[in-house]
Design an enzyme around this catalytic site. Structure first.
Site, PDB file in Angstrom:
ATOM      1  CG  ASP A 165      -6.681  -0.126  -0.679  1.00  0.00           C
ATOM      2  OD1 ASP A 165      -5.449  -0.185  -0.774  1.00  0.00           O
ATOM      3  OD2 ASP A 165      -7.275   0.727   0.016  1.00  0.00           O
ATOM      4  CG  HIS A 221      -1.872   1.642  -2.764  1.00  0.00           C
ATOM      5  ND1 HIS A 221      -1.619   2.845  -2.160  1.00  0.00           N
ATOM      6  CD2 HIS A 221      -2.773   1.018  -1.964  1.00  0.00           C
ATOM      7  CE1 HIS A 221      -2.321   2.937  -1.052  1.00  0.00           C
ATOM      8  NE2 HIS A 221      -3.056   1.843  -0.910  1.00  0.00           N
ATOM      9  CG  HIS A 255      -1.852  -1.266   1.096  1.00  0.00           C
ATOM     10  ND1 HIS A 255      -3.095  -1.259   0.503  1.00  0.00           N
ATOM     11  CD2 HIS A 255      -1.615  -2.557   1.445  1.00  0.00           C
ATOM     12  CE1 HIS A 255      -3.600  -2.487   0.522  1.00  0.00           C
ATOM     13  NE2 HIS A 255      -2.719  -3.299   1.086  1.00  0.00           N
ATOM     14  CG  HIS A 295      -6.200  -3.551   2.420  1.00  0.00           C
ATOM     15  ND1 HIS A 295      -5.064  -3.737   3.170  1.00  0.00           N
ATOM     16  CD2 HIS A 295      -6.494  -2.227   2.513  1.00  0.00           C
ATOM     17  CE1 HIS A 295      -4.691  -2.571   3.688  1.00  0.00           C
ATOM     18  NE2 HIS A 295      -5.551  -1.648   3.321  1.00  0.00           N
TER      19      HIS A 295
HETATM   20 MN    MN Z   1      -4.240   0.723   0.616  1.00  0.00          MN
END
Ligand code: MN
Length: 259
Positions: free
Chosen positions: A77, A75, A71, A81
């Site tokens: 997710d 980026h 992260h 996550h």
């Molecule tokens: Mn993240």
């Protein structure tokens, strides 16, 4: 042959279709989200070590070893996550359905509000007002919150933290609930994380993480250049690295648009 693809190819070659880079440059100065040390281990910053550069270590080639958290910088997710998304079999960077890695974008311009109030929160009512002006958010769309954050704060003050914690914009829980109801693809922002700086203190803490990933939807953080996109009509290409059981990854995010 498909007219759709030949039209796209012509558009790209002749410049009617423009490619916009929504990615911040990744390097040792890339700001990293900082979590309170009482509750979390933090990610090290990006680092790069040279293996060879046309020298004794490799006469004709240049390459580096990079170290970074998943992260870091611009980026993606993935649903796994967050604990709320941990059970999705297609929720890791290696199992995401690739058809979902290219999708239409709705861009909500919050730059004026964020310049006036760094803790600005986007509500469901804001999104509904945007829809009145630009049309309904279609199922499978990225919803991107434009804040012009990098231009506003610079790399040095990107986290915008003081002794009361980080101050950056984000969505309310009611906003995220509404987007889930619309069955969006994901939620993207120009700040360090998909939630507001103060989101730990919200009634539903970290709604863009807990609720979106709980609904098997995606996040994009530290985007830039959203001011170059129209409110609707662009296509975002956001394909994270295919890390085995990865929770996310830095990536190059591109958008296609016509003028
Ligand atoms: Mn993240």
């Amino acid at each position: 042959m498909s007219t759709l693809m030949t039209d796209l190819a012509t558009g790209l070659l002749e410049g009617m279709v423009k490619v916009v880079d929504l990615t911040q440059t990744l390097g040792p100065n890339t700001p990293i989200i900082h979590l309170p040390e009482e509750i979390a281990v933090n990610s090290p910053p990006f680092s790069m070590k040279e293996i060879s550069k046309y020298d004794d270590n490799g006469p004709a080639w240049y390459w580096n070893v990079i170290t970074l958290g998943e992260h870091t910088g611009t980026h993606f997710d993935a649903p796994i996550h967050w604990v709320s998304g941990m059970d999705y079999a297609d929720g890791g960077t290696d199992t995401l359905p690739v058809q979902k890695l290219v999708g239409p974008a709705c861009v909500i311009d919050c730059s004026t509000e964020v310049a006036a109030d760094n803790d600005f929160v986007l509500t469901a009512d804001h999104v509904k007002a945007w829809e009145k002006q630009h049309g309904d958010i279609a199922k499978g769309s990225w919803v991107l919150m434009r804040s012009d954050w990098l231009k506003l704060k610079g790399c040095e003050n990107f986290l915008n933290a003081d002794d009361t914690g980080p101050h950056s914009p984000g969505p309310t829980a009611c906003c995220i609930a509404y987007l889930i109801e619309k069955d969006v693809l994901g939620w993207g922002v120009e700040t360090v994380g998909t939630d507001a700086g103060q989101a730990a203190m919200f009634e539903v803490p970290f709604p863009a993480h807990s609720m979106m990933h709980g609904a098997n939807k995606y996040g994009l953080a530290s985007l830039t250049n959203l001011d170059q996109l129209p409110p609707t009509g662009s296509i975002v290409i956001a394909a994270p690295l295919k890390i085995e059981n990865g929770s996310g990854s830095p990536l190059r995010v591109l958008a296609l648009k016509t003028d």
